[in-house]
Design an enzyme around this catalytic site. Structure first.
Site, short mmCIF file in Angstrom:
data_model
loop_
_atom_site.label_atom_id
_atom_site.label_comp_id
_atom_site.label_asym_id
_atom_site.label_seq_id
_atom_site.Cartn_x
_atom_site.Cartn_y
_atom_site.Cartn_z
N HIS A 118 7.16 10.29 -29.50
CA HIS A 118 6.15 11.17 -28.94
C HIS A 118 6.60 12.64 -29.06
CE1 HIS A 118 3.19 12.65 -26.04
NE2 HIS A 118 4.19 13.24 -25.41
N HIS B 282 -0.40 18.44 -28.09
CA HIS B 282 -0.58 17.00 -27.92
C HIS B 282 -1.79 16.44 -28.67
CE1 HIS B 282 2.59 17.35 -25.01
NE2 HIS B 282 2.54 16.08 -24.68
N ARG C 162 0.82 -1.24 0.00
CA ARG C 162 0.00 0.00 0.00
C ARG C 162 0.84 1.28 0.00
NH1 ARG C 162 -2.80 -3.16 3.57
NH2 ARG C 162 -4.69 -4.05 2.66
N GLU D 49 -5.31 17.02 -11.78
CA GLU D 49 -5.77 17.30 -13.14
C GLU D 49 -7.25 17.67 -13.24
OE1 GLU D 49 -4.96 14.41 -16.44
OE2 GLU D 49 -3.74 16.09 -17.05
N HIS E 101 -0.84 13.60 -31.00
CA HIS E 101 -1.28 12.21 -30.83
C HIS E 101 -1.81 11.63 -32.13
CE1 HIS E 101 -1.72 12.50 -26.22
NE2 HIS E 101 -0.55 12.01 -26.56
N LYS F 27 6.34 23.34 -14.55
CA LYS F 27 5.43 22.20 -14.38
C LYS F 27 4.96 22.11 -12.93
CE LYS F 27 4.26 17.49 -15.45
NZ LYS F 27 4.57 16.18 -16.00
N LYS G 114 2.47 11.56 -11.70
CA LYS G 114 1.66 10.58 -12.43
C LYS G 114 2.54 9.35 -12.66
CE LYS G 114 -1.35 13.31 -15.44
NZ LYS G 114 -1.59 13.52 -16.87
N ARG H 185 -4.06 22.00 -15.40
CA ARG H 185 -3.00 21.08 -15.80
C ARG H 185 -3.09 20.71 -17.29
NH1 ARG H 185 -0.73 16.42 -11.74
NH2 ARG H 185 0.77 15.55 -13.15
N ASN I 74 -0.77 19.99 -22.16
CA ASN I 74 -1.01 19.18 -23.36
C ASN I 74 -0.92 19.99 -24.65
OD1 ASN I 74 -1.34 16.85 -21.94
ND2 ASN I 74 -3.54 17.15 -21.67
N GLU J 12 9.41 19.05 -25.28
CA GLU J 12 8.67 19.42 -24.06
C GLU J 12 9.25 20.71 -23.46
OE1 GLU J 12 5.89 17.87 -23.23
OE2 GLU J 12 6.07 15.97 -24.30
P1 NAD Z 1 12.80 5.77 -21.75
O1 NAD Z 1 12.71 5.67 -20.29
O2 NAD Z 1 12.40 4.57 -22.53
O3 NAD Z 1 14.29 6.18 -22.15
C1 NAD Z 1 14.65 6.24 -23.51
C2 NAD Z 1 15.89 5.39 -23.79
O4 NAD Z 1 17.03 6.03 -23.25
C3 NAD Z 1 15.85 3.99 -23.16
O5 NAD Z 1 16.41 3.08 -24.06
C4 NAD Z 1 16.76 4.14 -21.94
O6 NAD Z 1 17.35 2.91 -21.56
C5 NAD Z 1 17.78 5.09 -22.44
N1 NAD Z 1 18.47 5.91 -21.44
C6 NAD Z 1 17.96 6.39 -20.28
N2 NAD Z 1 18.86 7.22 -19.71
C7 NAD Z 1 19.94 7.24 -20.51
C8 NAD Z 1 21.18 7.94 -20.49
N3 NAD Z 1 21.46 8.83 -19.51
N4 NAD Z 1 22.06 7.74 -21.49
C9 NAD Z 1 21.77 6.88 -22.52
N5 NAD Z 1 20.60 6.22 -22.61
C10 NAD Z 1 19.70 6.40 -21.62
O7 NAD Z 1 11.93 6.98 -22.34
P2 NAD Z 1 11.69 8.49 -21.86
O8 NAD Z 1 11.60 9.27 -23.10
O9 NAD Z 1 12.63 8.92 -20.80
O10 NAD Z 1 10.24 8.41 -21.20
C11 NAD Z 1 9.11 8.03 -21.95
C12 NAD Z 1 8.04 7.54 -20.99
O11 NAD Z 1 7.69 8.59 -20.11
C13 NAD Z 1 6.76 7.10 -21.68
O12 NAD Z 1 6.37 5.85 -21.18
C14 NAD Z 1 5.75 8.16 -21.27
O13 NAD Z 1 4.44 7.66 -21.14
C15 NAD Z 1 6.29 8.61 -19.96
N6 NAD Z 1 5.87 9.96 -19.56
C16 NAD Z 1 5.31 10.11 -18.35
C17 NAD Z 1 4.92 11.36 -17.92
C18 NAD Z 1 4.36 11.52 -16.54
O14 NAD Z 1 3.83 12.58 -16.23
N7 NAD Z 1 4.46 10.54 -15.70
C19 NAD Z 1 5.11 12.48 -18.74
C20 NAD Z 1 5.69 12.30 -19.98
C21 NAD Z 1 6.08 11.03 -20.39
MG MG Z 2 4.18 14.74 -23.64
#
Ligand code: NAD
Ligand code: MG
Length: 362
Positions: free
Chosen positions: A267, A251, A124, A240, A255, A230, A146, A244, A248, A188
């Site tokens: 993305h 977006h 939990r 949200e 999308h 942010k 999130k 918030r 987007n 972003e």
């Molecule tokens: P990711 O975590 O897949 O990282 C991208 C790639 O970079 C991966 O292959 C990872 O292994 C590699 N990597 C990570 N750090 C590295 C470094 N320092 N050097 C070299 N390689 C490295 O992708 P991301 O773009 O970081 O995140 C995308 C995810 O985030 C999606 O699932 C999306 O839904 C989520 N997201 C969440 C929120 C939220 O509010 N929670 C907001 C935006 C996006």
């Molecule tokens: Mg985004």
């Protein structure tokens, strides 16, 4: 060191701080040794961040007689699944992890979203700290609480709001990121300037070369300012309700492009194209001045965002947008700009203006 306070004083006090600096990951060692966030650290990495940062963190902690549990998931979006989520929980139980321990998310947004959901669910909820290592995770996913995994019906459909106790954003981690991941995060970054801070948009324009070469001082300032913007939006709308939604920007159209591309485009790239289209549509609708549109375009051009062509059929993009629940009677609920630095939610943005823009551009 730039420090951003995320003040979340709703029903419970969920406030925390984000530390942004070159080398700040080293602060983890004394903080984990002091056990202020919990006893045994459960460090969750993906295959890449394990090699880049995880193993050396474990070695340094071992020198301090701390023996963390290191869990590694495959790199990529497919790890945001209920299967991987379940296997992490099982591994933690097997290792005897208790509510007094702490989850450390060491990686990009995938690791952060997955680990946060694991931390929020295990017994939990146990403490959770984020060490985001991609630009996108530093400016976006690690801020706001999130956390989620994907189910076959949709992305991020299974999750919660769960805030970390602290975020360590180490700028030096960015140096190993592939260029595509940097550009994805920069999409972003410019978004924050466009929706909330004109001076920041101008700063990005003036410092574009240093940003693209990942100058540590400039990038620390950039990441910190994005987190501030942010955090400010999120603290006024933690769960949200309305405000918030301005996050987007770009977006809705983005999308549709992402779906059209069959998720071949990232993305970030799709949102960058989405912002270009929406800014032009806002100008066509008489909301955004010519000079502000020019500033918007210059910022994106100088940072090489969505500068290439896009192989889309405008009619298909319109069809995809119309399937969205935000569309009715020839208009769409969308984040629009009335100035660079100020976003508004338009409840009835005319679809025909977007269509005209798409037809002109592609
Ligand atoms: P990711 O975590 O897949 O990282 C991208 C790639 O970079 C991966 O292959 C990872 O292994 C590699 N990597 C990570 N750090 C590295 C470094 N320092 N050097 C070299 N390689 C490295 O992708 P991301 O773009 O970081 O995140 C995308 C995810 O985030 C999606 O699932 C999306 O839904 C989520 N997201 C969440 C929120 C939220 O509010 N929670 C907001 C935006 C996006
Ligand atoms: Mg985004």
């Amino acid at each position: 060191m730039p420090r951003v306070d995320v003040a979340l004083k709703g029903e419970f006090d969920n406030s925390y701080e984000i530390l942004v600096e070159d080398g700040v990951m080293d602060n983890l060692i004394p903080d984990l040794c002091s056990r202020k966030f919990g006893r045994t650290p459960v460090v969750i990495c993906d295959e890449n961040t394990r090699e880049l940062f995880g193993l050396s963190l474990i070695e340094k902690l071992a020198l301090e007689n701390i023996d963390p549990l290191l869990l590694t998931v495959p790199a990529g979006e497919k790890s945001k699944s209920l299967d991987v989520f379940g296997s992490l929980l099982e591994a933690m139980l097997e290792a005897g992890i208790t509510r007094q321990d702490v989850v450390v998310a060491l990686g990009g947004g995938v690791v952060g979203d997955l680990s946060g959901y694991v931390a929020g669910s295990y017994m939990r909820g146990i403490n959770f700290i984020q060490v985001p290592t991609t630009l996108l995770s530093q400016v976006d996913s690690a801020v706001g609480g999130k956390v989620a995994v994907n189910i076959s019906g949709g992305k991020n459909y299974c999750g919660m709001f769960y805030q970390p106790k602290r975020v360590y954003s180490d700028i030096s981690a960015l140096s190993t990121l592939p260029e595509r991941e940097i550009l994805s995060g920069l999409g972003e970054v410019v978004k924050y300037g466009f929706i909330a801070d004109r001076k920041f948009a101008e700063y990005l324009l003036d410092n574009a070369d240093k940003i693209l070469s990942l100058d540590k001082e400039v990038m620390s300032a950039v990441v910190a300012r994005c987190c501030e913007i942010k955090a400010d939006v999120v603290s006024r709308d933690e769960k949200e309700g309305g405000l918030r939604r301005i996050l987007n920007y770009g977006h809705t159209v983005g999308h549709a492009i992402e779906t059209f591309s069959g998720y071949k485009l990232s993305h970030g790239e799709c949102v960058a194209h989405g912002m270009r289209i929406v800014a032009r549509a806002c100008n066509r609708a008489g909301m955004l001045s010519d000079s502000d549109l020019k500033l918007h375009q210059n910022v994106m051009d100088r940072l090489s965002l969505a500068t290439g062509g896009l192989n889309i059929r405008p009619a298909d993009i319109m069809e995809l947008m119309k399937r969205d629940k935000k569309v009715k009677d020839g208009s769409v609920v969308m984040v629009a700009l009335d100035k660079v630095g100020h976003a508004v939610i338009s409840d009835d943005f005319p679809l025909e203006i977007i269509e005209a823009e798409l037809n002109e551009m592609y």
